[in-house]
Design an enzyme around this catalytic site. Structure first.
Site, mmCIF file in Angstrom:
data_model
loop_
_atom_site.group_PDB
_atom_site.id
_atom_site.type_symbol
_atom_site.label_atom_id
_atom_site.label_comp_id
_atom_site.label_asym_id
_atom_site.label_seq_id
_atom_site.Cartn_x
_atom_site.Cartn_y
_atom_site.Cartn_z
ATOM 1 C CG ASP A 202 -2.109 0.946 1.059
ATOM 2 O OD1 ASP A 202 -2.573 1.121 -0.078
ATOM 3 O OD2 ASP A 202 -2.565 1.521 2.068
ATOM 4 C CB SER A 226 -6.854 2.598 -0.566
ATOM 5 O OG SER A 226 -5.486 2.922 -0.553
ATOM 6 C CD GLN A 276 -3.903 1.173 -3.533
ATOM 7 O OE1 GLN A 276 -2.890 1.753 -3.895
ATOM 8 N NE2 GLN A 276 -4.149 0.907 -2.269
#
Length: 285
Positions: A202, A226, A276
């Site tokens: 991440d 996110s 993502q």
């Protein structure tokens, strides 16, 4: 030994281990990452840990997650695991992360018994070797001191194979390449490496979608978060050996940015793929 002022590897490894509080129910602690909200990588790693300890003799091969609500870094998180299915070769687990009675995150994780099969991969890109590149960590610490900002240690070393670092790129390119490695030797347990990988995944992936627009983290107009996160584990790897995150952003639209990453080991073997999508909203005021 790594500099404790720069790295917090052992602290993060402890953070990713959970306390069992009931049948298929676990509790994880939270930590501060510079924002009131819980770091997404923490929830990814802890959820993967919760699911994996309910599966025997199978490794995760895919993880598909949705971030529903921001979590509070001052509070622990409870993880509820649903044993969706255990088949002859595959197992499926669904994990829901709950904080203050609210669902903040959900993921589905698939596990597979190890087996041989057809094999091919996208070749690794040509890039500078990590030994030829400077670490970004000391630069971040020096920059924080220069501008009077707090510096938060990180669990791995980052070395950018371009004219910027993990956070920024000097050109308005749609791609970047960053080498990653733990500064300490880790246990051989695959779960340690997989959960730390999920945590680190991440870092910087969504930020790649800002590069073509010349927008950097810290821009007062920027709202970033996110929305979803997927990991496919292709082949075994170690987080205490160099991994190349080759990241690109093929699209941004509707206030959202999409980013991909192919992850290679030092020999050029493709070990994982990430995607993502996140909110990258520029506010007028």
């Amino acid at each position: 030994m790594p500099d404790d002022a720069l790295y917090n590897t052992e602290e993060i490894l402890d953070l990713l281990k959970l306390e069992q509080i009931g049948p298929d129910r676990y509790r994880g602690q939270s930590h501060f990452m510079g924002s009131p909200n819980v770091f997404g990588g923490q929830v990814l790693g802890q959820a993967l840990h919760a699911a994996t300890v309910t599966v025997e003799n199978r490794r995760p091969h895919s993880l598909h997650s949705l971030f529903i609500l921001p979590g509070n870094h001052r509070l622990p998180i409870e993880y509820e695991v649903e044993r969706v299915r255990d088949g002859g070769s595959f197992s499926t687990r669904r994990v829901v992360a709950v904080q203050e009675g609210r669902r903040i995150f959900v993921t589905s994780i698939s596990f597979q018994t190890e087996e041989e099969g057809l094999s091919h991969q996208k070749p690794a890109p040509a890039t500078a070797k990590p030994e030829e590149l400077a670490s970004s960590i000391q630069t971040w610490k020096d920059s924080a001191a220069k501008y009077g900002r707090p510096f938060l240690p990180v669990p791995v070393d980052f070395r950018a194979a371009h004219g910027g670092d993990l956070y920024s790129h000097n050109a308005t390119a749609t791609h970047k390449q960053v080498w990653v490695k733990s500064p300490i030797r880790l246990p051989d347990d695959p779960l340690t490496h997989e959960t730390l990988f999920a945590y680190v995944s991440d870092y910087g992936l969504l930020w790649t979608s800002l590069q073509p627009h010349g927008v950097k983290l810290g821009d007062p107009r920027l709202q970033i978060a996110s929305l979803d996160h997927t990991i496919w584990f292709h082949r075994p790897f170690r987080m205490d050996e160099w991994l190349l995150f080759s990241m690109e952003s093929p699209n941004a639209s509707g206030g959202r940015g999409l980013s991909f990453a192919h992850v290679y080991d030092i020999e050029g073997v493709l070990v994982a793929t990430l995607t993502q999508e996140g909110l990258i909203r520029l506010r007028e005021k």
